[in-house]
Design a protein around this motif. Structure first.
Motif, PDB file in Angstrom:
ATOM      1  N   GLN A 249       0.827  -1.211   0.000  1.00  0.00           N
ATOM      2  CA  GLN A 249       0.000   0.000   0.000  1.00  0.00           C
ATOM      3  C   GLN A 249       0.857   1.255   0.000  1.00  0.00           C
ATOM      4  O   GLN A 249       0.548   2.235  -0.689  1.00  0.00           O
ATOM      5  CB  GLN A 249      -0.933  -0.012   1.204  1.00  0.00           C
ATOM      6  N   MET A 250       1.930   1.225   0.794  1.00  0.00           N
ATOM      7  CA  MET A 250       2.835   2.384   0.836  1.00  0.00           C
ATOM      8  C   MET A 250       3.506   2.594  -0.509  1.00  0.00           C
ATOM      9  O   MET A 250       3.647   3.726  -0.980  1.00  0.00           O
ATOM     10  CB  MET A 250       3.872   2.187   1.935  1.00  0.00           C
ATOM     11  N   ALA A 256       1.606   6.612  -6.736  1.00  0.00           N
ATOM     12  CA  ALA A 256       0.497   7.500  -7.110  1.00  0.00           C
ATOM     13  C   ALA A 256       0.835   8.961  -6.827  1.00  0.00           C
ATOM     14  O   ALA A 256       0.512   9.855  -7.613  1.00  0.00           O
ATOM     15  CB  ALA A 256      -0.764   7.094  -6.364  1.00  0.00           C
ATOM     16  N   LYS A 257       1.517   9.180  -5.699  1.00  0.00           N
ATOM     17  CA  LYS A 257       1.921  10.554  -5.350  1.00  0.00           C
ATOM     18  C   LYS A 257       2.930  11.088  -6.350  1.00  0.00           C
ATOM     19  O   LYS A 257       2.871  12.252  -6.758  1.00  0.00           O
ATOM     20  CB  LYS A 257       2.500  10.563  -3.937  1.00  0.00           C
ATOM     21  N   ALA A 262       4.174  14.464 -10.947  1.00  0.00           N
ATOM     22  CA  ALA A 262       4.755  14.535 -12.296  1.00  0.00           C
ATOM     23  C   ALA A 262       3.841  15.262 -13.266  1.00  0.00           C
ATOM     24  O   ALA A 262       4.305  15.748 -14.314  1.00  0.00           O
ATOM     25  CB  ALA A 262       5.042  13.120 -12.798  1.00  0.00           C
ATOM     26  N   MET A 263       2.532  15.327 -12.944  1.00  0.00           N
ATOM     27  CA  MET A 263       1.607  16.010 -13.841  1.00  0.00           C
ATOM     28  C   MET A 263       1.984  17.481 -14.025  1.00  0.00           C
ATOM     29  O   MET A 263       1.729  18.078 -15.077  1.00  0.00           O
ATOM     30  CB  MET A 263       0.181  15.900 -13.310  1.00  0.00           C
ATOM     31  N   ASP A 264       2.618  18.082 -13.020  1.00  0.00           N
ATOM     32  CA  ASP A 264       3.007  19.496 -13.117  1.00  0.00           C
ATOM     33  C   ASP A 264       4.133  19.702 -14.125  1.00  0.00           C
ATOM     34  O   ASP A 264       4.346  20.833 -14.595  1.00  0.00           O
ATOM     35  CB  ASP A 264       3.452  20.006 -11.736  1.00  0.00           C
ATOM     36  N   LYS A 265       4.853  18.626 -14.453  1.00  0.00           N
ATOM     37  CA  LYS A 265       5.984  18.749 -15.389  1.00  0.00           C
ATOM     38  C   LYS A 265       5.586  18.492 -16.843  1.00  0.00           C
ATOM     39  O   LYS A 265       6.408  18.657 -17.748  1.00  0.00           O
ATOM     40  CB  LYS A 265       7.089  17.767 -14.994  1.00  0.00           C
ATOM     41  N   GLY A 332       9.470   1.498 -18.247  1.00  0.00           N
ATOM     42  CA  GLY A 332      10.124   2.693 -17.734  1.00  0.00           C
ATOM     43  C   GLY A 332       9.625   3.116 -16.372  1.00  0.00           C
ATOM     44  O   GLY A 332       8.645   2.587 -15.843  1.00  0.00           O
ATOM     45  N   ASN A 333      10.308   4.119 -15.795  1.00  0.00           N
ATOM     46  CA  ASN A 333       9.953   4.668 -14.485  1.00  0.00           C
ATOM     47  C   ASN A 333       9.998   6.183 -14.554  1.00  0.00           C
ATOM     48  O   ASN A 333      10.841   6.772 -15.251  1.00  0.00           O
ATOM     49  CB  ASN A 333      10.910   4.181 -13.400  1.00  0.00           C
ATOM     50  N   ILE A 334       9.075   6.806 -13.805  1.00  0.00           N
ATOM     51  CA  ILE A 334       9.026   8.275 -13.765  1.00  0.00           C
ATOM     52  C   ILE A 334      10.312   8.817 -13.148  1.00  0.00           C
ATOM     53  O   ILE A 334      10.798   8.327 -12.126  1.00  0.00           O
ATOM     54  CB  ILE A 334       7.805   8.746 -12.974  1.00  0.00           C
ATOM     55  N   GLY A 335      10.866   9.851 -13.790  1.00  0.00           N
ATOM     56  CA  GLY A 335      12.076  10.483 -13.282  1.00  0.00           C
ATOM     57  C   GLY A 335      13.355   9.814 -13.732  1.00  0.00           C
ATOM     58  O   GLY A 335      14.447  10.264 -13.357  1.00  0.00           O
TER      59      GLY A 335
END
Length: 382
Positions: A249-250, A256-257, A262-265, A332-335
């Motif tokens: 869950q964490m 999700a966080k 990432a949506m701001d980028k 892939g992975n975000i960042g």
């Protein structure tokens, strides 16, 4: 000393709510015989007092059933009166039985807190007819306590009766010197006094018995520490499993966080690869900088729609390629930079977008992906 469980552990823990509910289902509830005796005798006494004015009419009705005129034939009249007698006895018995039944149910409700109908308590159990089990029950501590309690109750009731008769001795002796109704009246007064004293004695005995039965029932339902732990695992799951679920869950919450942040980028991205709307991956690459393109944001479903909407409003070029979008999303992975097996495919797409942004006439490239980078919508290799 605490009771011993079958595994040798002491039953030192108070019963859990689940254990108490299970014992109710099995018909194991605290019950006081003395309280039942008290309440039924009390209700019977009140019925006697309430119905006393009607005794005369009841006796007359009963006597009428024993008179035979013989006008319609004696045998027919006997059978008719016999049927009426059964009806008379039945309905008069109901008058007494219903209040007694109601008070019996109410008494058990006071003991256990609710009405409990246990079907399992009616089921056949071999232990009930086992001679050894019967002997254990006969010579157990519980049986000894019940025997001592019965002896004590008899002694108390006999003592109370002796005290009542001693206090009313003179009234009983003078009853024979008065007329019939006067003597019956004095005997009735002594009888009522005797019943009242009996009720007081039984009330005291019942009060102590209720406390004892509740205590004994609680002792019988006590659990070992291991039983409490096992029950906790059954109801809430093992600590190891719960810890694993919390970690998952964490991790999911963290991802999700990260995706929301990432949506701001997205407005700063170079291109958005879509599938065409189920998946969306925003890439960032500056010509001449070292390294591979970076994944700024990615999502599927509703989140993919948001990435495409934000990118379109910000003027970011959207390139549709089903297989490439899936490969970037699942590999892939975000960042982070895009996976190395996708360098060639992404480079051709970015080159096409670069030329397209310069208003050049170019054909859409054919994107070739390695076989291990081909996924279906569930992320399974094709």
């Amino acid at each position: 000393m605490a009771d011993q469980a079958s595994d040798g552990q002491e039953k030192t823990e108070d019963p859990t709510q689940k254990r108490l509910e299970k014992s109710k289902e099995d018909g194991q509830v605290a019950s006081s015989k003395e309280l039942f005796v008290l309440t039924t005798l009390l209700v019977g006494f009140l019925l006697y007092l309430g119905l006393t004015p009607f005794f005369s009419s009841i006796l007359q009705e009963w006597a009428a059933l024993l008179r035979f005129s013989g006008e319609d034939g004696l045998p027919d009249e006997i059978f008719r009166n016999l049927g009426s007698s059964f009806s008379f006895i039945f309905w008069k018995s109901v008058i007494f039985a219903m209040p007694l039944f109601i008070i019996t149910v109410f008494t058990q409700m006071m003991m256990s807190g609710s009405i409990n109908w246990s079907v399992s308590a009616l089921a056949f159990k071999a232990s009930r007819i086992d001679p050894l089990s019967g002997l254990k029950r006969m010579f157990s501590m519980k049986a000894l306590v019940e025997m001592l309690k019965a002896i004590f109750k008899v002694i108390c009731l006999i003592g109370a009766a002796v005290l009542v008769f001693e206090s009313q001795f003179e009234k009983l002796l003078t009853a024979q010197s008065t007329h019939l109704f006067g003597g019956v009246s004095r005997l009735s007064e002594v009888f009522l006094l005797l019943i009242i004293v009996f009720l007081l004695v039984l009330a005291i005995i019942a009060m102590f018995d209720v406390v004892w039965q509740q205590y004994q029932h609680n002792q019988e339902q006590k659990m070992t520490l291991q039983e409490v732990k096992d029950e906790s695992k059954e109801t809430e799951g093992s600590p190891e499993l719960k810890a694993k679920i919390r970690r998952l869950q964490m991790t999911a919450g963290k991802r999700a966080k990260e995706r929301r942040a990432a949506m701001d980028k997205v407005p700063t991205s170079t291109a958005i690869i879509t599938n065409p709307t189920h998946f969306a991956v925003a890439l960032k690459y500056e010509v001449g900088t070292p390294g591979a393109p970076e994944i700024l944001a990615m999502g599927r479903g509703h989140q993919a729609h948001e990435i495409i909407r934000i990118g379109t409003e910000s003027g970011v070029t959207v390139f549709r390629n089903e297989l490439l979008a899936r490969a970037l999303f699942f590999a892939g992975n975000i960042g982070e930079e895009i996976p190395s097996p996708l360098y060639t495919a992404v480079a051709s797409v970015l080159a096409f977008i670069y030329q397209l942004d310069k208003k050049e006439q170019v054909e859409e490239p054919d994107v070739d992906l390695p076989e291990d980078m081909l996924f279906n919508e569930d992320g399974k290799p094709l």
